[in-house]
Design a protein around this motif. Structure first.
Motif, PDB file in Angstrom:
ATOM      1  N   GLY A 164       0.826  -1.197   0.000  1.00 48.75           N
ATOM      2  CA  GLY A 164       0.000   0.000   0.000  1.00 48.75           C
ATOM      3  C   GLY A 164       0.861   1.248   0.000  1.00 48.75           C
ATOM      4  O   GLY A 164       1.775   1.365   0.819  1.00 48.75           O
ATOM      5  N   ILE A 165       0.583   2.167  -0.911  1.00 52.90           N
ATOM      6  CA  ILE A 165       1.344   3.414  -1.025  1.00 52.90           C
ATOM      7  C   ILE A 165       0.363   4.583  -0.928  1.00 52.90           C
ATOM      8  O   ILE A 165      -0.428   4.809  -1.845  1.00 52.90           O
ATOM      9  N   GLY A 166       0.399   5.320   0.177  1.00 59.42           N
ATOM     10  CA  GLY A 166      -0.438   6.505   0.346  1.00 59.42           C
ATOM     11  C   GLY A 166       0.408   7.758   0.158  1.00 59.42           C
ATOM     12  O   GLY A 166       1.392   7.954   0.876  1.00 59.42           O
TER      13      GLY A 166
ATOM     14  N   VAL B 196       5.031  10.019   2.186  1.00 60.55           N
ATOM     15  CA  VAL B 196       4.564   8.798   1.534  1.00 60.55           C
ATOM     16  C   VAL B 196       4.435   7.737   2.617  1.00 60.55           C
ATOM     17  O   VAL B 196       5.396   7.456   3.335  1.00 60.55           O
ATOM     18  N   THR B 197       3.237   7.190   2.771  1.00 59.09           N
ATOM     19  CA  THR B 197       2.967   6.155   3.762  1.00 59.09           C
ATOM     20  C   THR B 197       2.986   4.801   3.071  1.00 59.09           C
ATOM     21  O   THR B 197       2.287   4.594   2.076  1.00 59.09           O
ATOM     22  N   ILE B 198       3.806   3.900   3.590  1.00 62.53           N
ATOM     23  CA  ILE B 198       3.899   2.552   3.036  1.00 62.53           C
ATOM     24  C   ILE B 198       3.295   1.572   4.035  1.00 62.53           C
ATOM     25  O   ILE B 198       3.710   1.534   5.196  1.00 62.53           O
ATOM     26  N   VAL B 199       2.309   0.807   3.575  1.00 64.88           N
ATOM     27  CA  VAL B 199       1.677  -0.217   4.405  1.00 64.88           C
ATOM     28  C   VAL B 199       2.070  -1.580   3.843  1.00 64.88           C
ATOM     29  O   VAL B 199       1.687  -1.931   2.725  1.00 64.88           O
ATOM     30  N   ASP B 200       2.837  -2.327   4.623  1.00 65.89           N
ATOM     31  CA  ASP B 200       3.333  -3.638   4.216  1.00 65.89           C
ATOM     32  C   ASP B 200       2.575  -4.702   5.011  1.00 65.89           C
ATOM     33  O   ASP B 200       2.778  -4.859   6.215  1.00 65.89           O
TER      34      ASP B 200
ATOM     35  N   PRO C 211     -16.165  -3.346  11.108  1.00 63.17           N
ATOM     36  CA  PRO C 211     -14.723  -3.068  11.164  1.00 63.17           C
ATOM     37  C   PRO C 211     -13.883  -4.294  10.799  1.00 63.17           C
ATOM     38  O   PRO C 211     -14.223  -5.422  11.147  1.00 63.17           O
ATOM     39  N   ILE C 212     -12.783  -4.028  10.127  1.00 58.88           N
ATOM     40  CA  ILE C 212     -11.838  -5.075   9.746  1.00 58.88           C
ATOM     41  C   ILE C 212     -10.663  -5.071  10.726  1.00 58.88           C
ATOM     42  O   ILE C 212     -10.110  -4.023  11.041  1.00 58.88           O
ATOM     43  N   SER C 213     -10.283  -6.251  11.177  1.00 54.40           N
ATOM     44  CA  SER C 213      -9.068  -6.428  11.972  1.00 54.40           C
ATOM     45  C   SER C 213      -7.903  -6.756  11.040  1.00 54.40           C
ATOM     46  O   SER C 213      -8.048  -7.540  10.101  1.00 54.40           O
ATOM     47  N   LEU C 214      -6.748  -6.159  11.314  1.00 49.80           N
ATOM     48  CA  LEU C 214      -5.520  -6.472  10.572  1.00 49.80           C
ATOM     49  C   LEU C 214      -4.381  -6.522  11.587  1.00 49.80           C
ATOM     50  O   LEU C 214      -4.057  -5.507  12.211  1.00 49.80           O
ATOM     51  N   HIS C 215      -3.782  -7.695  11.754  1.00 49.91           N
ATOM     52  CA  HIS C 215      -2.737  -7.877  12.755  1.00 49.91           C
ATOM     53  C   HIS C 215      -1.360  -7.941  12.084  1.00 49.91           C
ATOM     54  O   HIS C 215      -1.203  -8.522  11.004  1.00 49.91           O
ATOM     55  N   ASN C 216      -0.398  -7.349  12.762  1.00 43.20           N
ATOM     56  CA  ASN C 216       1.015  -7.454  12.380  1.00 43.20           C
ATOM     57  C   ASN C 216       1.319  -6.770  11.054  1.00 43.20           C
ATOM     58  O   ASN C 216       2.046  -7.293  10.208  1.00 43.20           O
ATOM     59  N   LEU C 217       0.776  -5.581  10.870  1.00 42.35           N
ATOM     60  CA  LEU C 217       1.140  -4.760   9.716  1.00 42.35           C
ATOM     61  C   LEU C 217       2.440  -4.025   9.995  1.00 42.35           C
ATOM     62  O   LEU C 217       2.766  -3.716  11.145  1.00 42.35           O
ATOM     63  N   ARG C 218       3.142  -3.703   8.940  1.00 40.39           N
ATOM     64  CA  ARG C 218       4.337  -2.853   9.061  1.00 40.39           C
ATOM     65  C   ARG C 218       4.057  -1.561   8.305  1.00 40.39           C
ATOM     66  O   ARG C 218       3.670  -1.591   7.125  1.00 40.39           O
ATOM     67  N   VAL C 219       4.239  -0.420   8.977  1.00 35.36           N
ATOM     68  CA  VAL C 219       3.933   0.882   8.382  1.00 35.36           C
ATOM     69  C   VAL C 219       5.175   1.759   8.430  1.00 35.36           C
ATOM     70  O   VAL C 219       5.842   1.857   9.469  1.00 35.36           O
ATOM     71  N   HIS C 220       5.488   2.381   7.309  1.00 31.45           N
ATOM     72  CA  HIS C 220       6.600   3.331   7.222  1.00 31.45           C
ATOM     73  C   HIS C 220       6.055   4.677   6.756  1.00 31.45           C
ATOM     74  O   HIS C 220       5.241   4.735   5.836  1.00 31.45           O
ATOM     75  N   ILE C 221       6.515   5.744   7.390  1.00 33.29           N
ATOM     76  CA  ILE C 221       6.184   7.109   6.960  1.00 33.29           C
ATOM     77  C   ILE C 221       7.475   7.736   6.455  1.00 33.29           C
ATOM     78  O   ILE C 221       8.426   7.932   7.219  1.00 33.29           O
ATOM     79  N   LEU C 222       7.506   8.056   5.172  1.00 34.43           N
ATOM     80  CA  LEU C 222       8.709   8.590   4.545  1.00 34.43           C
ATOM     81  C   LEU C 222       8.482  10.045   4.139  1.00 34.43           C
ATOM     82  O   LEU C 222       7.411  10.387   3.631  1.00 34.43           O
ATOM     83  N   SER C 223       9.488  10.868   4.349  1.00 31.58           N
ATOM     84  CA  SER C 223       9.408  12.275   3.943  1.00 31.58           C
ATOM     85  C   SER C 223      10.509  12.581   2.937  1.00 31.58           C
ATOM     86  O   SER C 223      11.291  11.697   2.556  1.00 31.58           O
ATOM     87  N   HIS C 224      10.574  13.828   2.529  1.00 30.76           N
ATOM     88  CA  HIS C 224      11.458  14.264   1.442  1.00 30.76           C
ATOM     89  C   HIS C 224      12.881  13.724   1.622  1.00 30.76           C
ATOM     90  O   HIS C 224      13.500  13.902   2.662  1.00 30.76           O
TER      91      HIS C 224
END
Length: 282
Positions: free
Chosen positions: A208-210, A233-237, A254-267
Protein backbone atom coordinates in the motif's frame (compact mmCIF):
# COMPACT_ATOMS: atom_id res chain seq x y z
CA UNK A 1 18.90 -18.61 -6.20
CA UNK A 2 21.34 -15.71 -5.62
CA UNK A 3 21.41 -14.23 -2.13
CA UNK A 4 19.88 -10.76 -1.82
CA UNK A 5 21.83 -8.15 0.11
CA UNK A 6 20.16 -6.92 3.27
CA UNK A 7 22.41 -3.90 3.76
CA UNK A 8 22.24 -0.96 1.37
CA UNK A 9 25.52 0.95 1.04
CA UNK A 10 25.26 4.68 0.44
CA UNK A 11 27.11 4.18 -2.85
CA UNK A 12 24.13 2.16 -4.10
CA UNK A 13 21.67 5.02 -3.71
CA UNK A 14 19.82 5.77 -6.96
CA UNK A 15 21.19 8.38 -9.37
CA UNK A 16 18.99 11.29 -10.39
CA UNK A 17 19.46 11.29 -14.15
CA UNK A 18 17.85 8.14 -15.59
CA UNK A 19 14.24 7.45 -16.50
CA UNK A 20 11.77 6.73 -13.71
CA UNK A 21 8.08 6.52 -12.81
CA UNK A 22 6.77 9.46 -10.78
CA UNK A 23 3.63 8.72 -8.76
CA UNK A 24 2.28 12.06 -7.54
CA UNK A 25 -0.33 12.50 -4.80
CA UNK A 26 -2.09 15.39 -6.55
CA UNK A 27 -2.12 19.18 -6.13
CA UNK A 28 1.58 19.39 -6.99
CA UNK A 29 3.12 22.86 -6.99
CA UNK A 30 2.58 24.39 -10.43
CA UNK A 31 3.55 27.98 -9.59
CA UNK A 32 6.57 28.42 -7.31
CA UNK A 33 9.43 25.91 -7.05
CA UNK A 34 7.60 23.26 -9.12
CA UNK A 35 10.03 20.71 -7.69
CA UNK A 36 8.07 17.61 -8.69
CA UNK A 37 7.21 18.81 -12.19
CA UNK A 38 10.79 19.98 -12.66
CA UNK A 39 12.04 16.53 -11.63
CA UNK A 40 9.77 14.94 -14.24
CA UNK A 41 11.06 17.37 -16.87
CA UNK A 42 14.67 16.52 -15.99
CA UNK A 43 14.04 12.76 -15.98
CA UNK A 44 12.33 13.11 -19.37
CA UNK A 45 15.42 14.73 -20.84
CA UNK A 46 15.37 18.36 -19.72
CA UNK A 47 15.95 20.70 -22.65
CA UNK A 48 15.87 17.65 -24.95
CA UNK A 49 12.54 16.41 -23.57
CA UNK A 50 9.67 15.51 -25.88
CA UNK A 51 6.65 15.24 -23.59
CA UNK A 52 3.23 13.72 -24.22
CA UNK A 53 0.50 15.02 -21.90
CA UNK A 54 -2.54 12.76 -21.60
CA UNK A 55 -5.44 14.57 -19.86
CA UNK A 56 -8.02 11.84 -20.52
CA UNK A 57 -8.94 11.48 -16.83
CA UNK A 58 -10.18 15.08 -16.76
CA UNK A 59 -13.63 16.39 -17.63
CA UNK A 60 -11.84 19.47 -19.03
CA UNK A 61 -8.97 17.83 -20.89
CA UNK A 62 -7.99 20.79 -23.07
CA UNK A 63 -7.90 23.20 -20.12
CA UNK A 64 -5.75 20.97 -17.93
CA UNK A 65 -3.64 19.75 -20.84
CA UNK A 66 -2.82 23.30 -21.90
CA UNK A 67 -1.83 24.16 -18.31
CA UNK A 68 0.80 21.41 -18.15
CA UNK A 69 1.94 22.11 -21.71
CA UNK A 70 2.65 25.73 -20.77
CA UNK A 71 4.56 24.65 -17.65
CA UNK A 72 6.84 22.21 -19.49
CA UNK A 73 7.41 24.67 -22.34
CA UNK A 74 8.42 27.33 -19.80
CA UNK A 75 10.91 24.84 -18.34
CA UNK A 76 12.45 24.47 -21.79
CA UNK A 77 11.18 21.15 -23.14
CA UNK A 78 12.04 20.69 -26.81
CA UNK A 79 8.55 19.42 -27.74
CA UNK A 80 5.26 19.08 -25.87
CA UNK A 81 2.01 17.71 -27.20
CA UNK A 82 -1.41 17.20 -25.60
CA UNK A 83 -2.92 13.87 -26.66
CA UNK A 84 -6.60 14.75 -26.29
CA UNK A 85 -8.04 11.22 -26.21
CA UNK A 86 -11.79 11.10 -25.62
CA UNK A 87 -12.66 7.84 -27.39
CA UNK A 88 -11.12 4.38 -27.25
CA UNK A 89 -10.68 4.38 -31.02
CA UNK A 90 -8.13 7.18 -30.60
CA UNK A 91 -5.94 4.70 -28.74
CA UNK A 92 -5.31 3.16 -32.18
CA UNK A 93 -4.54 6.50 -33.87
CA UNK A 94 -1.23 6.16 -35.82
CA UNK A 95 -0.51 9.88 -35.26
CA UNK A 96 -0.63 9.48 -31.47
CA UNK A 97 1.36 6.25 -31.64
CA UNK A 98 4.05 7.92 -33.74
CA UNK A 99 4.46 10.67 -31.16
CA UNK A 100 4.74 8.08 -28.35
CA UNK A 101 7.57 6.45 -30.32
CA UNK A 102 9.38 9.80 -30.42
CA UNK A 103 8.66 11.13 -26.94
CA UNK A 104 10.89 10.89 -23.87
CA UNK A 105 8.22 11.43 -21.21
CA UNK A 106 4.49 10.83 -20.68
CA UNK A 107 2.44 12.78 -18.13
CA UNK A 108 -1.01 11.52 -17.00
CA UNK A 109 -3.13 14.25 -15.40
CA UNK A 110 -5.71 14.05 -12.62
CA UNK A 111 -9.45 13.54 -12.89
CA UNK A 112 -11.32 10.24 -12.77
CA UNK A 113 -9.16 7.09 -12.77
CA UNK A 114 -12.04 4.93 -14.04
CA UNK A 115 -12.46 7.25 -17.01
CA UNK A 116 -8.73 7.10 -17.73
CA UNK A 117 -8.64 3.29 -17.62
CA UNK A 118 -11.86 3.01 -19.61
CA UNK A 119 -10.40 5.07 -22.44
CA UNK A 120 -6.88 3.65 -22.53
CA UNK A 121 -6.66 0.16 -21.00
CA UNK A 122 -5.61 -2.49 -23.55
CA UNK A 123 -5.29 0.01 -26.41
CA UNK A 124 -2.24 -0.17 -28.70
CA UNK A 125 -1.22 3.29 -27.48
CA UNK A 126 -1.20 2.31 -23.82
CA UNK A 127 0.52 -1.01 -24.52
CA UNK A 128 3.30 0.85 -26.31
CA UNK A 129 3.64 3.35 -23.46
CA UNK A 130 3.89 0.43 -21.01
CA UNK A 131 6.50 -1.29 -23.15
CA UNK A 132 8.68 1.79 -23.41
CA UNK A 133 8.36 2.46 -19.66
CA UNK A 134 9.31 -1.12 -18.81
CA UNK A 135 12.33 -0.92 -21.11
CA UNK A 136 13.47 2.26 -19.35
CA UNK A 137 13.18 4.25 -22.57
CA UNK A 138 10.82 6.96 -21.27
CA UNK A 139 9.86 8.60 -17.98
CA UNK A 140 6.24 8.29 -16.86
CA UNK A 141 4.41 10.52 -14.37
CA UNK A 142 0.85 10.40 -13.09
CA UNK A 143 -0.80 12.78 -10.66
CA UNK A 144 -3.94 12.09 -8.59
CA UNK A 145 -6.05 9.85 -10.88
CA UNK A 146 -2.91 9.39 -12.96
CA UNK A 147 -1.25 7.99 -9.82
CA UNK A 148 -4.14 5.73 -8.85
CA UNK A 149 -3.84 3.70 -12.07
CA UNK A 150 -0.20 2.68 -11.50
CA UNK A 151 -0.89 -0.68 -9.82
CA UNK A 152 -2.62 -3.78 -11.11
CA UNK A 153 -5.26 -3.34 -8.40
CA UNK A 154 -6.64 0.20 -8.31
CA UNK A 155 -8.63 2.17 -5.76
CA UNK A 156 -11.45 3.48 -7.94
CA UNK A 157 -13.31 5.39 -5.23
CA UNK A 158 -14.80 5.18 -1.76
CA UNK A 159 -15.05 7.13 1.46
CA UNK A 160 -12.68 8.40 4.13
CA UNK A 161 -12.52 9.06 7.85
CA UNK A 162 -14.03 5.77 9.04
CA UNK A 163 -12.53 2.57 10.44
CA UNK A 164 -11.41 0.04 7.81
CA UNK A 165 -14.32 -1.88 6.26
CA UNK A 166 -15.07 -3.44 2.90
CA UNK A 167 -17.70 -0.85 1.98
CA UNK A 168 -15.16 1.94 2.40
CA UNK A 169 -13.33 1.24 -0.86
CA UNK A 170 -14.25 0.46 -4.47
CA UNK A 171 -11.61 -1.54 -6.33
CA UNK A 172 -10.96 -1.96 -10.07
CA UNK A 173 -8.13 -3.02 -12.36
CA UNK A 174 -5.50 -0.36 -13.05
CA UNK A 175 -2.97 -0.03 -15.85
CA UNK A 176 -0.31 -2.07 -14.06
CA UNK A 177 2.86 -0.04 -14.54
CA UNK A 178 3.96 -1.07 -11.02
CA UNK A 179 1.80 -4.17 -10.43
CA UNK A 180 2.92 -4.84 -6.86
CA UNK A 181 1.51 -1.62 -5.38
CA UNK A 182 -1.91 -0.17 -4.55
CA UNK A 183 -1.88 3.64 -4.58
CA UNK A 184 -4.08 6.11 -2.74
CA UNK A 185 -3.56 9.84 -3.32
CA UNK A 186 -4.42 13.13 -1.53
CA UNK A 187 -3.66 10.78 1.33
CA UNK A 188 -3.40 12.53 4.70
CA UNK A 189 -5.07 15.60 3.20
CA UNK A 190 -8.31 13.60 2.79
CA UNK A 191 -7.85 11.18 5.70
CA UNK A 192 -7.59 8.07 3.52
CA UNK A 193 -5.58 5.71 5.74
CA UNK A 194 -8.61 3.54 6.52
CA UNK A 195 -9.45 3.37 2.81
CA UNK A 196 -5.97 2.11 1.95
CA UNK A 197 -6.07 -0.41 4.81
CA UNK A 198 -9.43 -1.65 3.54
CA UNK A 199 -7.92 -2.18 0.08
CA UNK A 200 -4.85 -3.92 1.45
CA UNK A 201 -6.94 -6.25 3.64
CA UNK A 202 -8.13 -8.02 0.50
CA UNK A 203 -4.75 -7.88 -1.28
CA UNK A 204 -2.09 -8.34 1.42
CA UNK A 205 0.46 -9.42 -1.18
CA UNK A 206 0.46 -5.85 -2.55
CA UNK A 207 2.27 -2.89 -1.00
CA UNK A 208 0.00 0.00 0.00
CA UNK A 209 1.34 3.41 -1.03
CA UNK A 210 -0.44 6.50 0.35
CA UNK A 211 0.86 9.76 -1.17
CA UNK A 212 0.12 13.21 0.21
CA UNK A 213 -0.57 16.26 -1.95
CA UNK A 214 2.44 18.00 -3.50
CA UNK A 215 4.39 14.81 -2.82
CA UNK A 216 5.84 12.23 -5.17
CA UNK A 217 6.97 8.62 -4.85
CA UNK A 218 9.63 8.34 -7.54
CA UNK A 219 10.20 4.72 -8.59
CA UNK A 220 13.51 3.74 -10.15
CA UNK A 221 13.78 0.78 -12.49
CA UNK A 222 16.06 -1.07 -10.03
CA UNK A 223 13.51 -1.12 -7.21
CA UNK A 224 14.25 2.13 -5.41
CA UNK A 225 11.49 4.49 -4.27
CA UNK A 226 12.54 8.05 -3.47
CA UNK A 227 10.29 10.67 -1.83
CA UNK A 228 10.10 14.21 -3.21
CA UNK A 229 7.90 17.10 -2.08
CA UNK A 230 6.26 18.73 0.92
CA UNK A 231 4.33 15.84 2.47
CA UNK A 232 4.86 12.17 3.21
CA UNK A 233 4.56 8.80 1.53
CA UNK A 234 2.97 6.16 3.76
CA UNK A 235 3.90 2.55 3.04
CA UNK A 236 1.68 -0.22 4.40
CA UNK A 237 3.33 -3.64 4.22
CA UNK A 238 0.87 -6.46 4.98
CA UNK A 239 2.97 -9.29 3.61
CA UNK A 240 3.57 -10.63 7.14
CA UNK A 241 0.01 -9.98 8.30
CA UNK A 242 -0.87 -12.71 10.82
CA UNK A 243 -4.66 -12.30 10.88
CA UNK A 244 -7.59 -10.49 9.33
CA UNK A 245 -11.32 -11.04 9.71
CA UNK A 246 -11.93 -9.43 6.30
CA UNK A 247 -13.80 -12.42 4.87
CA UNK A 248 -15.83 -13.06 8.02
CA UNK A 249 -17.50 -9.71 8.73
CA UNK A 250 -20.23 -7.74 7.00
CA UNK A 251 -19.40 -5.04 4.44
CA UNK A 252 -19.74 -2.17 6.92
CA UNK A 253 -18.26 -3.91 9.97
CA UNK A 254 -14.72 -3.07 11.16
CA UNK A 255 -11.84 -5.07 9.75
CA UNK A 256 -9.07 -6.43 11.97
CA UNK A 257 -5.52 -6.47 10.57
CA UNK A 258 -2.74 -7.88 12.76
CA UNK A 259 1.01 -7.45 12.38
CA UNK A 260 1.14 -4.76 9.72
CA UNK A 261 4.34 -2.85 9.06
CA UNK A 262 3.93 0.88 8.38
CA UNK A 263 6.60 3.33 7.22
CA UNK A 264 6.18 7.11 6.96
CA UNK A 265 8.71 8.59 4.54
CA UNK A 266 9.41 12.27 3.94
CA UNK A 267 11.46 14.26 1.44
CA UNK A 268 14.73 12.54 0.62
CA UNK A 269 13.87 9.22 2.26
CA UNK A 270 14.22 6.04 0.23
CA UNK A 271 12.64 2.60 0.24
CA UNK A 272 13.73 -0.52 -1.59
CA UNK A 273 10.83 -2.58 -2.94
CA UNK A 274 12.81 -5.81 -3.22
CA UNK A 275 14.51 -5.61 0.17
CA UNK A 276 11.33 -4.19 1.79
CA UNK A 277 13.49 -1.74 3.68
CA UNK A 278 13.37 2.03 4.22
CA UNK A 279 16.57 4.10 4.12
CA UNK A 280 16.76 7.63 5.58
CA UNK A 281 18.08 10.57 3.64
CA UNK A 282 21.87 10.30 3.22
Amino acid sequence: MPQIETEIPASHMPPSTKTAILVIGGAEDKVHGREILHTFWLRAGGSDAAIAIIPSASREPLLIGDRYQQIFEEMGAKFTKVLDIRDREQGEDPYFQEYIEQCTGVFLTGGDQLRLCGLLADTPLMERIRGRVQQGEITLAGTSAGAAIMGHHMIAGGSSGECPNRALVDMAIGLGFIPEIIVDQHFHNRNRMARLLSAISNHPERLGIGIDEDTCALFEKDGWLRVIGRGTVTIVDAREMSYTNQTEVGATEPISLHNLRVHILSHGDNYHLHLQKPVPKQ
